[in-house]
Design a protein around this motif. Structure first.
Motif, PDB file in Angstrom:
ATOM      1  N   THR A  66       3.765  -6.991  -5.219  1.00 47.97           N
ATOM      2  CA  THR A  66       3.278  -5.460  -5.296  1.00 47.97           C
ATOM      3  C   THR A  66       4.297  -4.522  -4.967  1.00 47.97           C
ATOM      4  O   THR A  66       5.509  -4.935  -4.711  1.00 47.97           O
ATOM      5  CB  THR A  66       2.101  -5.423  -3.986  1.00 47.97           C
ATOM      6  N   GLN A 109       4.303  -2.185  -2.610  1.00 44.72           N
ATOM      7  CA  GLN A 109       4.535  -2.185  -1.333  1.00 44.72           C
ATOM      8  C   GLN A 109       5.567  -3.236  -0.808  1.00 44.72           C
ATOM      9  O   GLN A 109       6.470  -2.974   0.080  1.00 44.72           O
ATOM     10  CB  GLN A 109       3.298  -2.422  -0.472  1.00 44.72           C
ATOM     11  N   ALA A 111       9.158  -2.179   0.730  1.00 48.02           N
ATOM     12  CA  ALA A 111       9.225  -2.667   2.235  1.00 48.02           C
ATOM     13  C   ALA A 111      10.501  -2.754   2.678  1.00 48.02           C
ATOM     14  O   ALA A 111      11.110  -1.964   3.684  1.00 48.02           O
ATOM     15  CB  ALA A 111       8.148  -3.586   2.696  1.00 48.02           C
TER      16      ALA A 111
END
Length: 143
Positions: free
Chosen positions: A2, A4, A8
């Motif tokens: 993903t 994200q 991160a």
């Protein structure tokens, strides 16, 4: 992976950079407030700061050297969709090495330990670039 998960570690690296910026400011203001540094002494050069303030400033400045290659790689990996679990794990290892490097820099400043943390980051980032390059260069052959 993903978006994200891929971003991160980037957010963590950016957070480290801002934390070092604020740490540098805190240390510098404390030195000026305690009278150990006069504004005129540092107006034209940062090398007149006491060691602790200079260590913090150097740790902050380091976040605009090697991590630039990390940011560029993440952007390219996102764009080309070549970021997978291995990429994310290596990205987290790179960021962890930067946190350790900065932590050593602003505390004990043991050069050998600091270099070891730096070397881990360099090697991991180099590995990330090699894997990415191979995936890009071999991808057309696999289609």
């Amino acid at each position: 992976m993903t978006v994200q998960a891929i971003l991160a570690p980037v957010f963590a690296q950016v957070l480290l950079t801002f934390a070092l910026l604020f740490w540098t400011g805190r240390v510098r203001f404390a030195e000026v407030g305690a009278g150990r540094v006069r504004i005129g002494d540092i107006a034209l050069g940062e090398r007149n700061w006491p060691a602790k303030a200079q260590q913090a400033a150097n740790a902050f400045s380091n976040q605009f050297e090697l991590p630039v290659l990390f940011y560029g790689l993440v952007a390219l990996a996102l764009y080309t969709r070549k970021a997978d679990l291995l990429f994310v794990v290596l990205a987290w290892i790179f960021v962890a090495s930067r946190v350790v490097h900065a932590g050593i820099y602003v505390t004990s400043n043991r050069v050998v330990r600091r270099f070891q943390a730096y070397a881990v980051g360099v090697l991991v980032l180099l590995l990330m670039w090699i894997i990415f390059a191979v995936r890009i260069l071999v991808a057309p052959l696999a289609v």
